[in-house]
Every structure is written in C-alpha cells, then in structure tokens.
Design a protein around this motif. Sequence first.
Motif, short mmCIF file in Angstrom:
data_model
loop_
_atom_site.label_atom_id
_atom_site.label_comp_id
_atom_site.label_asym_id
_atom_site.label_seq_id
_atom_site.Cartn_x
_atom_site.Cartn_y
_atom_site.Cartn_z
N ASP A 1 0.86 -1.19 0.00
CA ASP A 1 0.00 0.00 0.00
C ASP A 1 0.90 1.25 0.00
O ASP A 1 1.26 1.76 1.06
CB ASP A 1 -0.92 -0.02 1.23
N GLY B 1 0.16 9.53 -0.40
CA GLY B 1 -0.89 9.75 -1.40
C GLY B 1 -2.29 9.64 -0.83
O GLY B 1 -2.49 9.24 0.32
N ILE B 2 -3.24 10.02 -1.63
CA ILE B 2 -4.65 9.86 -1.25
C ILE B 2 -5.10 8.47 -1.72
O ILE B 2 -4.34 7.75 -2.36
CB ILE B 2 -5.54 10.97 -1.87
N HIS B 3 -6.36 8.15 -1.44
CA HIS B 3 -6.90 6.84 -1.83
C HIS B 3 -7.88 7.05 -2.97
O HIS B 3 -9.06 7.30 -2.75
CB HIS B 3 -7.56 6.18 -0.62
N MET B 4 -7.35 6.97 -4.16
CA MET B 4 -8.15 7.28 -5.36
C MET B 4 -9.41 6.43 -5.42
O MET B 4 -10.47 6.92 -5.81
CB MET B 4 -7.31 7.02 -6.61
N SER B 5 -9.28 5.16 -5.07
CA SER B 5 -10.43 4.26 -5.23
C SER B 5 -11.61 4.71 -4.37
O SER B 5 -12.76 4.49 -4.73
CB SER B 5 -10.05 2.82 -4.88
N ARG B 6 -11.32 5.33 -3.25
CA ARG B 6 -12.43 5.76 -2.37
C ARG B 6 -13.23 6.89 -3.01
O ARG B 6 -14.45 6.97 -2.86
CB ARG B 6 -11.86 6.18 -1.01
N ALA C 1 0.24 4.28 -1.02
CA ALA C 1 -0.40 5.53 -0.58
C ALA C 1 -0.24 5.73 0.92
O ALA C 1 -0.16 6.86 1.40
CB ALA C 1 -1.87 5.51 -0.97
N1 GTP Z 1 -2.56 8.01 -4.61
C1 GTP Z 1 -2.36 7.61 -5.90
N2 GTP Z 1 -2.85 6.41 -6.31
C2 GTP Z 1 -2.66 6.05 -7.60
C3 GTP Z 1 -1.97 6.91 -8.50
N3 GTP Z 1 -1.94 6.31 -9.70
C4 GTP Z 1 -2.59 5.13 -9.58
N4 GTP Z 1 -3.01 4.95 -8.30
C5 GTP Z 1 -3.66 3.72 -7.83
O1 GTP Z 1 -4.96 3.85 -7.32
C6 GTP Z 1 -5.25 2.60 -6.74
C7 GTP Z 1 -6.26 2.76 -5.63
O2 GTP Z 1 -5.65 3.30 -4.51
P1 GTP Z 1 -6.31 3.16 -3.08
O3 GTP Z 1 -7.62 3.84 -3.04
O4 GTP Z 1 -5.32 3.59 -2.04
O5 GTP Z 1 -6.59 1.58 -3.05
P2 GTP Z 1 -6.60 0.57 -1.85
O6 GTP Z 1 -5.40 0.79 -0.99
O7 GTP Z 1 -6.85 -0.77 -2.41
O8 GTP Z 1 -7.92 1.05 -1.10
P3 GTP Z 1 -8.08 1.38 0.44
O9 GTP Z 1 -7.85 0.09 1.17
O10 GTP Z 1 -9.47 1.90 0.56
O11 GTP Z 1 -7.04 2.40 0.79
C8 GTP Z 1 -3.93 2.03 -6.26
O12 GTP Z 1 -3.70 0.79 -6.88
C9 GTP Z 1 -2.93 3.10 -6.70
O13 GTP Z 1 -1.70 2.58 -7.17
C10 GTP Z 1 -1.45 8.13 -8.03
O14 GTP Z 1 -0.81 8.92 -8.76
N5 GTP Z 1 -1.68 8.45 -6.71
#
Ligand code: GTP
Length: 296
Positions: free
Chosen positions: A8, A56-61, A10
Amino acid sequence: MNALTLPDIAAQASRQALPLDWVGMCGIALPILIDGQRLTAKADAGVSLDDGTARGIHMSRLYLALEMLGQQPLTPTLLRNVLQHFLASHEGLSKNAYLRIHTDLLLNRPALVSPLAGWKAYPVSIEAHLENQMFHVELKIDVTYSSTCPCSAALARQLIQQQFVDDFANTPLRHEDVLTWLGSANGIVATPHSQRSSAQLRVHLQGEHLALTELINDAEAALGTAVQTAVKRADEQAFALANGQNLMFCEDAARRLNLALKRSDAVKAFHLKVIHAESLHAHDAVAESRWTRPSA
Ligand SMILES: Nc1nc2c(ncn2[C@@H]2O[C@H](COP(=O)(O)OP(=O)(O)OP(=O)(O)O)[C@@H](O)[C@H]2O)c(=O)[nH]1
C-alpha cells in the motif's frame, strides 16, 4: 511475499513532506440523471492532501463515492453528500473536497413555424466544492444564439434608401414597380452582418434546485434568437424576421442576460461572458458582466 498483504504505497510516508491543494482523478466516465434524462458525463474528483507527510490519497475511495451519482437525480444535496464521502474516507488526510461534472444537456426545441422539433446540446459543467466546511456549487452553461449588428443594419437601410432614390428618381411611383423593386436583389442592395454568438454563463447557485433547464430557457428567452434545430424555409423566414426585430451589440446581449439571471431565485451570483464571433472582423466582440445577490 504473502498474497494477502498487498503493498500500500499511498499509506507510506512522503519523502518530501508537503501538503497539496488538489489530488484526484480527471475524466472519469459516469452516468448522471438530470431532469429525468440519463446523461453521459465525465467527472473530475479530488481532495486536498493536507497531511503533507502522507504519500498519497486513496483514489479508489473517491471513485467509489461517485457511484451515487448514477442512482439519484443530480441535486446540490447529492453533490454535497458525495463531497462529504470524499472527506469521510480521507479523515486525517484532507480538509477540502472537489467535484466537477461535464456533460451535454439535451433539450428538445420546436421549430419556429413548422410542426417540427429537434435536439439541441448545451455543454454544461457542474462544479461543487466543500472547503473549510463551506459548500459551494456553480454551473457553467454555454448557450448559442444569433446576433445581428444594429449598426450594420442601419448602414444597410441607408444604402437601400439611396438605391431607391437612384432607381426612382424622376419617375412616378407605381405600387407594382415598388413591390417588384422590394423583392429584387437590385433593390435590397445591402444586408447587415449577423453571427453565431455564444453566452458563457457561470452561475453560483443557492437553494436546492439545480435549475439548469430553467436558466437555459431564461437565457434564450432574454436573447430572443437562439440557434434553431429542425428548419424548413418557413422557419428560416421566421428566423430572419426575428433577427431583424432583435438587433443587438454584445453589450445589449450581456445586459439582457444580466437582468434575466438576476430574476432567477436559483442564482446567488453570476459572471457572464458573451462572445459575438463577428463576420465583419476576424476577431470577436465580447462583453462580460458580474453580479452578487445582496445579502438579505
Ligand atoms: N494516490 C495515488 N494512487 C494512484 C496513482 N496512480 C494510480 N493509483 C492507484 O490507485 C489505486 C487505488 O488506490 P487506493 O484507493 O489507495 O486503493 P486501496 O489501498 O486498495 O484502497 P483502500 O484500502 O481503501 O485504501 C492504487 O492501486 C494506486 O496505485 C497516483 O498517482 N496516486
């Protein structure tokens, strides 16, 4: 490596501890609902990254919070809920949340005379943000219309008068001759220039109503000669008459829109810009106007 522990990135600490103003995704495809229409839209979703030490932020959220937009009619409350989700899912990381939605609103427009109608697309952006817990929603709307130059019309009329003097000098006026002359290109020697023009409206909304269709209708009514959809000759003739009765400089158009937008209860403030893409010049005639509703 254990397959259950995904890296992870981020969540790591940033090498350069520095807050960021806007982080997110641009151009996310999604459906939205406006006035009972399901429209294809593109969204830009972001938050501030106030914790400068977070990588980083959590883009998926953010992405998942947008799902709500496809399920309910778009309202300021819905936009606010989405922004609140952005912040709730980034607690400790972000204070401000941003959402921009770009779409084309499709409105069915009747012809001026014939029993026809057609669709007209209005490029629209809806921008919402939650900054320091203050919610703000703004619309950007483009309305295209026809404008005919009043100065050019007056100059053309003068040329027609001059032609009349020349053609009928020292001849008795006969009704039939004048009628023929009026119907000939030799008589009506000059025409004023007109142009496809555009009004760009930026409206800060108040209240719970998105008011897109109403604002477009108000703007078109104020301008008087909106561009048409389905057109037969009878419609074109009616349009020519409407333009002849609706001569305007860009200043006239801006003033009319100013008055129309002020009348709308949905409007808290606006900044409008009208662009007359002149056929006289290779450059445009432009006017702008701003207004903020005085506090009650
Ligand atoms: N923060 C960030 N994420 C990116 C970027 N480019 C792609 N991503 C991808 O976005 C995807 C989703 O990120 P998250 O929301 O942190 O996903 P996650 O950790 O599975 O979700 P949570 O458990 O909710 O944090 C990851 O696989 C990141 O690699 C970027 O430039 N910045």
